[in-house]
Enzyme design. Structure first.
Site, PDB file in Angstrom:
ATOM      1  N   CYS A   1       0.832  -1.207   0.000  1.00  0.00           N
ATOM      2  CA  CYS A   1       0.000   0.000   0.000  1.00  0.00           C
ATOM      3  C   CYS A   1       0.866   1.257   0.000  1.00  0.00           C
ATOM      4  O   CYS A   1       1.041   1.918   1.029  1.00  0.00           O
ATOM      5  CB  CYS A   1      -0.945   0.011   1.187  1.00  0.00           C
ATOM      6  SG  CYS A   1      -2.227   1.285   1.020  1.00  0.00           S
ATOM      7  N   CYS A   4      -5.296   2.215  -5.281  1.00  0.00           N
ATOM      8  CA  CYS A   4      -4.856   2.854  -4.046  1.00  0.00           C
ATOM      9  C   CYS A   4      -5.927   3.825  -3.582  1.00  0.00           C
ATOM     10  O   CYS A   4      -6.107   4.890  -4.189  1.00  0.00           O
ATOM     11  CB  CYS A   4      -3.533   3.593  -4.271  1.00  0.00           C
ATOM     12  SG  CYS A   4      -2.821   4.228  -2.735  1.00  0.00           S
TER      13      CYS A   4
END
Length: 409
Positions: A172, A352
């Protein structure tokens, strides 16, 4: 019904049809899809008894979610009919088709799925391992520290807050800056943002690799008055003095910065045993597993596939990427098991969710070519939206637990 692991001292014998190393999102998703396709004799190797939904840890650190909502027993997500061996993988011998396990056991396989995830290298920055979790230092990248991040943010009234991003691939990639925006928004709402100097340290030449979203994030950072240090990295921490060393990666110069709050993200790599083993990609300094970027098959062993964070792919390491990779791996493995070449292709899709405020978010979705690939094409993906934040907070967790991990999505 929750799966029960084999006892730690149970013998591991025979050759198993499919071995899956790793019981995180990638390993469970692939195992579930294989079971749905009728594959029997699947063995899952995973030492932990807890399964985490990690995408919510940013919101835990931002005071918007409880840590308990991100945790479930590992046995509750292991697919029915999959044998769970609760041991650590220590090595793979792809020639002999065996996996060495903790306790001295060895498991033989016909086909192997590598999904052991990524490790946090706290010792990769001098002083970080000693400082994190103490005094004014925290990190949302570990469940034991994420709640502490919110406590530090909530208690801070003035001073300098530093948020760092390592110069290595990481899971991430937007998380290091998302918590900076959540903290800044909280301080703005409290009327104390003007009392706090915020420094965001980013190793890349821009805030985001896709220019269109990077331009929006530039505006977000400016809105909060955040000092963005591009092409920079934290290279040392002195927890006693509350100081860090920032290195300018373009010029090699160093600067000492004092902090009153430090959210530190450690360098990350493949597990040590993976990086030292024969499946590691020689082109990966972090030891990630070699895999064809479209089929996810090992270029060295046609009965081995890699999926998730451990795979050396030119895309961001996210849960959304796993959601697209798992069907490809399962389908291609079925073809190889049937004596056919793998035909299914992964296009590098990743996503994202960029939280920019307590109730706003951008959803950045793109492929290997960095081309936007929006799931909601009628909605402008470059606008911060409350609906996108609600989707992350309340929509995605059920999709994860009941769709992705069960092989339905």
């Amino acid at each position: 019904m929750a799966a029960t692991p084999s006892p730690a001292d149970a013998p591991v014998s025979g050759r198993h049809r499919v071995a899956v190393i790793g019981g995180g999102s990638a390993g469970i998703s692939v195992a579930a899809r294989l079971r749905r396709a009728g594959v029997s004799d699947i063995t899952l190797i995973e030492p932990s008894d807890t399964h985490w939904y990690q995408p919510l840890w940013t919101l835990v650190g931002g005071g918007q979610a409880a840590l308990s909502t991100t945790r479930r027993p590992e046995g509750s997500v292991v697919p029915d009919g999959v044998r769970w061996i609760r041991r650590r993988a220590l090595a793979v011998d792809p020639g002999a088709r065996t996996v060495s396990l903790s306790g001295g056991a060895e498991l033989a396989y016909e086909y192997l799925v590598m999904a052991p995830g990524i490790q946090l290298d706290w010792d990769g920055v001098p002083g970080l391992a000693e400082a994190v979790g103490h005094d004014r230092v925290s990190s949302n990248y570990a469940p034991e520290y994420a709640p502490r991040t919110w406590e530090l943010i909530r208690r801070m009234r003035s001073g300098t807050a530093v948020f760092t991003h390592p110069a290595s691939p990481l899971k991430c990639g937007g998380a290091p800056q998302k918590i900076a925006y959540l903290a800044a928004d909280h301080w703005r709402r409290q009327g104390i943002l003007g009392n706090i100097r915020i420094i965001l340290v980013v190793p890349d030449p821009a805030l985001f690799k896709v220019p269109a979203w990077s331009r929006v994030l530039d505006q977000v950072a400016a809105r909060y008055g955040i000092e963005v240090r591009l092409r920079s990295e934290m290279t040392a921490v002195d927890g006693d003095r509350r100081e860090i060393t920032l290195t300018d990666l373009a010029h090699g110069t160093k600067e000492t910065v004092g902090y009153d709050l430090l959210h530190a993200v450690p360098p990350q790599s493949a597990p040590d045993w993976v990086g030292a083993g024969p499946l590691a990609d020689p082109a990966s300094p972090q030891g990630f597993v070699a895999a064809d970027k479209h089929t996810l098959q090992s270029p060295f062993h046609d009965n081995v596939f890699a999926v998730g964070d451990v795979a050396n792919l030119p895309t961001s390491k996210t849960g959304a990427a796993v959601r697209k990779q798992a069907p490809v791996v399962a389908a291609n493995l079925l073809e190889v098991m049937g004596g056919r070449p793998p035909s299914h292709r992964y296009d590098g899709y990743t996503s994202c969710p960029l939280v920019t405020a307590r109730d706003r978010m951008l959803l950045a979705e793109f492929d290997y070519d960095l081309a936007p690939t929006p799931s909601f094409p009628l909605i402008d993906p470059f606008k911060e939206r409350r609906t996108m934040w609600a989707f992350k907070r309340y929509g995605l967790p059920p999709v994860y637990w009941h769709g992705m991990l069960t092989g339905r999505l």
